[in-house]
Scaffold this active site. Sequence first.
Site, PDB file in Angstrom:
ATOM      1  N   LYS A  28       0.878  -1.188   0.000  1.00  0.00           N
ATOM      2  CA  LYS A  28       0.000   0.000   0.000  1.00  0.00           C
ATOM      3  C   LYS A  28       0.902   1.221   0.000  1.00  0.00           C
ATOM      4  O   LYS A  28       2.051   1.146   0.443  1.00  0.00           O
ATOM      5  CB  LYS A  28      -0.882   0.007   1.250  1.00  0.00           C
ATOM      6  CG  LYS A  28      -2.112   0.881   1.143  1.00  0.00           C
ATOM      7  CD  LYS A  28      -3.263   0.185   0.438  1.00  0.00           C
ATOM      8  CE  LYS A  28      -4.398   1.149   0.144  1.00  0.00           C
ATOM      9  NZ  LYS A  28      -5.591   0.431  -0.341  1.00  0.00           N
TER      10      LYS A  28
ATOM     11  N   ASP B 282      -6.925   4.280  -4.780  1.00  0.00           N
ATOM     12  CA  ASP B 282      -7.621   4.177  -3.485  1.00  0.00           C
ATOM     13  C   ASP B 282      -8.224   5.563  -3.277  1.00  0.00           C
ATOM     14  O   ASP B 282      -8.418   6.305  -4.249  1.00  0.00           O
ATOM     15  CB  ASP B 282      -6.637   3.769  -2.370  1.00  0.00           C
ATOM     16  CG  ASP B 282      -7.336   3.405  -1.058  1.00  0.00           C
ATOM     17  OD1 ASP B 282      -7.884   2.304  -0.968  1.00  0.00           O
ATOM     18  OD2 ASP B 282      -7.352   4.233  -0.109  1.00  0.00           O
TER      19      ASP B 282
HETATM   20  P1  NDP Z   1     -12.842   7.785  -3.308  1.00  0.00           P
HETATM   21  O1  NDP Z   1     -11.777   8.797  -3.094  1.00  0.00           O
HETATM   22  O2  NDP Z   1     -13.352   7.561  -4.681  1.00  0.00           O
HETATM   23  O3  NDP Z   1     -14.101   8.129  -2.385  1.00  0.00           O
HETATM   24  C1  NDP Z   1     -13.975   8.224  -1.009  1.00  0.00           C
HETATM   25  C2  NDP Z   1     -15.307   8.656  -0.426  1.00  0.00           C
HETATM   26  O4  NDP Z   1     -15.238   8.573   0.982  1.00  0.00           O
HETATM   27  C3  NDP Z   1     -15.667  10.089  -0.746  1.00  0.00           C
HETATM   28  O5  NDP Z   1     -17.053  10.207  -0.777  1.00  0.00           O
HETATM   29  C4  NDP Z   1     -15.077  10.835   0.447  1.00  0.00           C
HETATM   30  O6  NDP Z   1     -15.667  12.080   0.703  1.00  0.00           O
HETATM   31  C5  NDP Z   1     -15.363   9.872   1.567  1.00  0.00           C
HETATM   32  N1  NDP Z   1     -14.349  10.036   2.622  1.00  0.00           N
HETATM   33  C6  NDP Z   1     -12.997   9.947   2.489  1.00  0.00           C
HETATM   34  N2  NDP Z   1     -12.389  10.179   3.658  1.00  0.00           N
HETATM   35  C7  NDP Z   1     -13.382  10.441   4.537  1.00  0.00           C
HETATM   36  C8  NDP Z   1     -13.398  10.758   5.910  1.00  0.00           C
HETATM   37  N3  NDP Z   1     -12.267  10.858   6.613  1.00  0.00           N
HETATM   38  N4  NDP Z   1     -14.621  10.926   6.500  1.00  0.00           N
HETATM   39  C9  NDP Z   1     -15.769  10.831   5.784  1.00  0.00           C
HETATM   40  N5  NDP Z   1     -15.800  10.540   4.472  1.00  0.00           N
HETATM   41  C10 NDP Z   1     -14.631  10.337   3.869  1.00  0.00           C
HETATM   42  O7  NDP Z   1     -12.274   6.424  -2.666  1.00  0.00           O
HETATM   43  P2  NDP Z   1     -12.744   4.940  -2.905  1.00  0.00           P
HETATM   44  O8  NDP Z   1     -14.203   4.899  -3.159  1.00  0.00           O
HETATM   45  O9  NDP Z   1     -11.819   4.329  -3.883  1.00  0.00           O
HETATM   46  O10 NDP Z   1     -12.414   4.275  -1.492  1.00  0.00           O
HETATM   47  C11 NDP Z   1     -13.367   4.216  -0.429  1.00  0.00           C
HETATM   48  C12 NDP Z   1     -12.960   3.129   0.563  1.00  0.00           C
HETATM   49  O11 NDP Z   1     -12.899   1.866  -0.131  1.00  0.00           O
HETATM   50  C13 NDP Z   1     -11.595   3.302   1.210  1.00  0.00           C
HETATM   51  O12 NDP Z   1     -11.627   2.776   2.516  1.00  0.00           O
HETATM   52  C14 NDP Z   1     -10.689   2.425   0.346  1.00  0.00           C
HETATM   53  O13 NDP Z   1      -9.528   1.996   1.032  1.00  0.00           O
HETATM   54  C15 NDP Z   1     -11.634   1.261   0.092  1.00  0.00           C
HETATM   55  N6  NDP Z   1     -11.289   0.438  -1.057  1.00  0.00           N
HETATM   56  C16 NDP Z   1     -11.185   0.968  -2.316  1.00  0.00           C
HETATM   57  C17 NDP Z   1     -10.880   0.160  -3.376  1.00  0.00           C
HETATM   58  C18 NDP Z   1     -10.889   0.661  -4.775  1.00  0.00           C
HETATM   59  O14 NDP Z   1     -10.801  -0.167  -5.691  1.00  0.00           O
HETATM   60  N7  NDP Z   1     -11.006   1.958  -5.018  1.00  0.00           N
HETATM   61  C19 NDP Z   1     -10.566  -1.267  -3.188  1.00  0.00           C
HETATM   62  C20 NDP Z   1     -10.791  -1.761  -1.838  1.00  0.00           C
HETATM   63  C21 NDP Z   1     -11.112  -0.910  -0.835  1.00  0.00           C
HETATM   64  P3  NDP Z   1     -14.936  13.444   0.276  1.00  0.00           P
HETATM   65  O15 NDP Z   1     -15.172  13.567  -1.177  1.00  0.00           O
HETATM   66  O16 NDP Z   1     -15.575  14.490   1.099  1.00  0.00           O
HETATM   67  O17 NDP Z   1     -13.476  13.268   0.629  1.00  0.00           O
END
Ligand code: NDP
Length: 450
Positions: free
Chosen positions: A130, A170
Site C-alpha cells: 500500500k 484508493d
Molecule cells: P474515493 O476517493 O473515490 O471516495 C472516497 C469517499 O469517501 C468520498 O465520498 C469521500 O468524501 C469519503 N471520505 C474519504 N475520507 C473520509 C473521511 N475521513 N470521512 C468521511 N468521508 C470520507 O475512494 P474509494 O471509493 O476508492 O475508497 C473508499 C474506501 O474503499 C476506502 O476505505 C478504500 O480503502 C476502500 N477500497 C477501495 C478500493 C478501490 O478499488 N477503489 C478497493 C478496496 C477498498 P470526500 O469527497 O468528502 O473526501
Amino acid sequence: MSDMFKVQIDNFMARIVAKNPGESEYHQAVKEVAESLIPFIEDNPQYKEAKILDRIAEPERVMMFRVAWVDDKGQIQVNRGFRIQMNSAIGPYKGGLRFHPSVNLGILKFLAFEQVFKNSLTTLPMGGGKGGSDFDPKGKSTNEVMRFCQSFMTELQRHVGPDTDVPAGDIGVGGREIGFMFGQYKRIRNEFTGVLTGKGIQWGGSLIRPEATGYGATFFLEEMLKVKGIGIKGKVAAISGSGNVAQYATQKVHQLGGKVVTLSDSDGYIYDPDGIDEEKLAFVMELKNQKRGRISEYADKYKVTYVAGKRPWGVKCDIALPCATQNEISEEDAKTLVTNGCIAVSEGANMPSTPEAVEVFLKSKIAFGPGKAANAGGVATSGLEMSQNSMRLPWSKEEVEEKLHTIMVNIHKTCVTYGIEDNNFVNYVRGANIGGFIKVADSMLAQGVI
Ligand code: NDP
C-alpha cells in the site's frame, strides 16, 4: 476465548505497540487478526515455531520520501510519499495508493497488512502493499494534480514494476491520477508495461475495474444473505461515501432490486427515501468524478434531506455498505443499525467498523462481512488486469464480471469454511483472517527464514 489466549494476544500486541509507537490504526488491524490467528496457530505449531505471526506483522520494506512540486501560484509545496511493501510470499506486492491529508505511516501499514490477507483470499498470485501521500487533491487544479503525480512517480518508479510491485488507486486516486502516474513512469523507464492497475481502457486497463470493488462488495453481501435464504431484492440499503466504491455498490444494489437511500461525503449525508436509481446515480457520478462537487448538491437537485456533519447510520435500513473510510461506524452507530433492524453489513471500505462496532455485529449475530473479504473484488480485478496486460489481450466486460463474481463466491466459501460456528452462524472475521493466512504462511514456511 480462554485466558491463555488473552495473555498471548496481550503479549504479542505489547511487542507490536512498542515497535510501532503511535500507529493506532495499525495496532487495531493487527489485533483483530491476532485474535483470530493466535488460537489457530496454537493448533498448528509449525506456524508458531517459524514465528510467522511476528514476521507477517513486520513489513518487508518501507519507503518514505519527499514529494516537492510547484503550485499554480508558483509556490513550492512539499508532501510526503510512502510505499509499504508488506509481504511478497505469494506474488509481487499489490495494493492501492491513497492521496488524502490524513495519510501517515500507521494508516498505510494497516492498509498494507489487510491487503496481504485480502490478496491471498482472491486466490490470485499477489503479495500485499500500500502507499500514497498526505497530498490533498481537493481544491487543486488538474495541472497541480498532474505536477504532484509526476513528482510522486519520479521517486516511486525506482521501487515498483510489473513483476515487483503494482500499485492501483484508493481514496483520492482514480483514473485521472493513475493516468498521470503511468505517463511519468513510461517517460522515465521507456517501458509500456502493467506497472499500475486501474488504467484507462484504451491504454491497458480492464473493463469492470472501476466497478469491481462496489460490485464485489454487493456480490459478497448477496452470498451472505443467501446463507439466510434471502436476497437483495426489496431491501433498503444505507451506503456511505460517494466515491468509486460507493457509486458502483449503489449501481449493483439497484440492479439487484435493492433500494439505496443514502450516500455521503466528509461533510454529511443525503437521505433519499425513494431510492437512488440509474439517473440519480449518473448525476452523482458527474458531480463527484467530473465537477468534484459536494454531495449536498444532490439534496438541492432532488429536494431530499441533507444532514451536515453526520454519517448515515441512523437511517433505518435492512443492509448497510460502509464505503467511505476507516472507523466510520462507531459502537453507537452499530447498536443503532442493529436496533433499526439491519441484518447484514458488507464493508466496501477498509476497516470502516471500529473494533467495538464489530463486537456489536458479531454478538447480534447479524451477517458481517469484513473489508478484507467483502471489498477484495477491486484487487481481484486488478489481478485480472495484470493477467490481461501480460497476455496483451483484453477480455470482454461479461468475461471479467463473471470472473469477479466467481472470485467473490469463492471468497465467501472460504470464509464459511474457516468461520462456521454453532447454529450455522458464520463468523466472517475469523473465516477471512484464517482463510487468508494459510496460503501466505505456508509459502513463507517453504521459502525459508527471510
Ligand atoms: P474515493 O476517493 O473515490 O471516495 C472516497 C469517499 O469517501 C468520498 O465520498 C469521500 O468524501 C469519503 N471520505 C474519504 N475520507 C473520509 C473521511 N475521513 N470521512 C468521511 N468521508 C470520507 O475512494 P474509494 O471509493 O476508492 O475508497 C473508499 C474506501 O474503499 C476506502 O476505505 C478504500 O480503502 C476502500 N477500497 C477501495 C478500493 C478501490 O478499488 N477503489 C478497493 C478496496 C477498498 P470526500 O469527497 O468528502 O473526501
